[in-house]
Scaffold this motif. Sequence first.
Motif, PDB file in Angstrom:
ATOM      1  N   ARG A  66       0.887  -1.167   0.000  1.00 16.49           N
ATOM      2  CA  ARG A  66       0.000   0.000   0.000  1.00 16.49           C
ATOM      3  C   ARG A  66       0.921   1.211   0.000  1.00 16.49           C
ATOM      4  O   ARG A  66       1.742   1.389   0.891  1.00 16.49           O
ATOM      5  CB  ARG A  66      -0.924   0.014   1.211  1.00 16.49           C
ATOM      6  N   LEU A  67       0.763   2.043  -1.016  1.00 16.96           N
ATOM      7  CA  LEU A  67       1.649   3.194  -1.201  1.00 16.96           C
ATOM      8  C   LEU A  67       0.809   4.457  -1.252  1.00 16.96           C
ATOM      9  O   LEU A  67      -0.121   4.567  -2.044  1.00 16.96           O
ATOM     10  CB  LEU A  67       2.425   3.012  -2.509  1.00 16.96           C
ATOM     11  N   THR A  68       1.127   5.400  -0.360  1.00 19.06           N
ATOM     12  CA  THR A  68       0.478   6.710  -0.373  1.00 19.06           C
ATOM     13  C   THR A  68       1.569   7.747  -0.586  1.00 19.06           C
ATOM     14  O   THR A  68       2.756   7.412  -0.645  1.00 19.06           O
ATOM     15  CB  THR A  68      -0.252   6.991   0.953  1.00 19.06           C
ATOM     16  N   ASP A  69       1.185   9.008  -0.676  1.00 15.70           N
ATOM     17  CA  ASP A  69       2.203  10.039  -0.861  1.00 15.70           C
ATOM     18  C   ASP A  69       2.975  10.303   0.428  1.00 15.70           C
ATOM     19  O   ASP A  69       3.926  11.062   0.431  1.00 15.70           O
ATOM     20  CB  ASP A  69       1.608  11.324  -1.427  1.00 15.70           C
ATOM     21  N   THR A  91       4.307  10.203  -6.269  1.00 15.22           N
ATOM     22  CA  THR A  91       3.109   9.829  -7.006  1.00 15.22           C
ATOM     23  C   THR A  91       3.054   8.314  -7.148  1.00 15.22           C
ATOM     24  O   THR A  91       3.847   7.727  -7.886  1.00 15.22           O
ATOM     25  CB  THR A  91       3.110  10.482  -8.408  1.00 15.22           C
ATOM     26  N   PRO A  92       2.132   7.643  -6.447  1.00 10.67           N
ATOM     27  CA  PRO A  92       2.004   6.191  -6.567  1.00 10.67           C
ATOM     28  C   PRO A  92       1.467   5.803  -7.932  1.00 10.67           C
ATOM     29  O   PRO A  92       0.514   6.390  -8.432  1.00 10.67           O
ATOM     30  CB  PRO A  92       0.997   5.821  -5.480  1.00 10.67           C
ATOM     31  N   VAL A  93       2.100   4.813  -8.543  1.00  8.92           N
ATOM     32  CA  VAL A  93       1.656   4.313  -9.852  1.00  8.92           C
ATOM     33  C   VAL A  93       1.525   2.795  -9.754  1.00  8.92           C
ATOM     34  O   VAL A  93       2.105   2.063 -10.529  1.00  8.92           O
ATOM     35  CB  VAL A  93       2.642   4.710 -10.973  1.00  8.92           C
ATOM     36  N   LEU A  94       0.789   2.348  -8.757  1.00  4.00           N
ATOM     37  CA  LEU A  94       0.521   0.919  -8.608  1.00  4.00           C
ATOM     38  C   LEU A  94      -0.829   0.633  -9.222  1.00  4.00           C
ATOM     39  O   LEU A  94      -1.820   1.258  -8.871  1.00  4.00           O
ATOM     40  CB  LEU A  94       0.510   0.530  -7.133  1.00  4.00           C
ATOM     41  N   GLU A  95      -0.851  -0.298 -10.130  1.00  5.25           N
ATOM     42  CA  GLU A  95      -2.091  -0.620 -10.806  1.00  5.25           C
ATOM     43  C   GLU A  95      -2.446  -2.067 -10.562  1.00  5.25           C
ATOM     44  O   GLU A  95      -1.586  -2.930 -10.596  1.00  5.25           O
ATOM     45  CB  GLU A  95      -1.957  -0.394 -12.313  1.00  5.25           C
TER      46      GLU A  95
END
Length: 162
Positions: A66-69, A91-95
Motif C-alpha cells: 500500500r503506497l500513499t504520498d 506519485t504512486p503508480v501501482l495498478e
Amino acid sequence: MFETHFDATYAWLGVALVSVATAGVAATLPASPPPDASGVAHTIDSVADGAHPATAEHGLAANRIRLTDGSVTLGGAGGTTRSALHAPRITPVLEARHGTSERSDLRRVLEGVPPDAVFNTPRDLAAAAERARSADHEWRPAPDRITVRRVHYGGVHVTLVG
C-alpha cells in the motif's frame, strides 16, 4: 549394573522438558522475516529528494503493498511493516492487473518513456500525477521490484513510484 539411578531420571525429564519448550518456541517463530518497508522508503526518499531526474529500483520480499504520498506499507508472510516517507509528494503508480493490456500514461513514463512523448504539455503530466495521488490507496499485489523515477517536464517535477 542395570540399575536406574534416581538422579538420572530427573536429568532425562529435564532434558525432555527443555526439548519440548525449545520446539514450542521454534514453532512460534515466523517462517520468514517481515518485509523491509524502511529500505523501500529510503530508496524512494533518495530519488525524490534529488534535484535531477533519476531512476532506482528496490527488490520487494512482500505479497502486498500500500503506497500513499506519505508512507509505504508492505505485507507478507513475516508480517506487515510501515515506513513514513520524508520526500515531498511522491506519485504512486501501482495498478491492479485485471487481465487488461492497457497501461496508464504514468506507468509508461515510469517504465522509461520520456514524459514529453506521453503528455502533450507539462500541465497534463501535473494533472495526471495529481489524480494518481488523490486516488484510493488500497492494498495491491506487490511486484518483485519497485521502480522509482523522478522526471522533469517543463517546470513540472514528479517522482513516480510503482
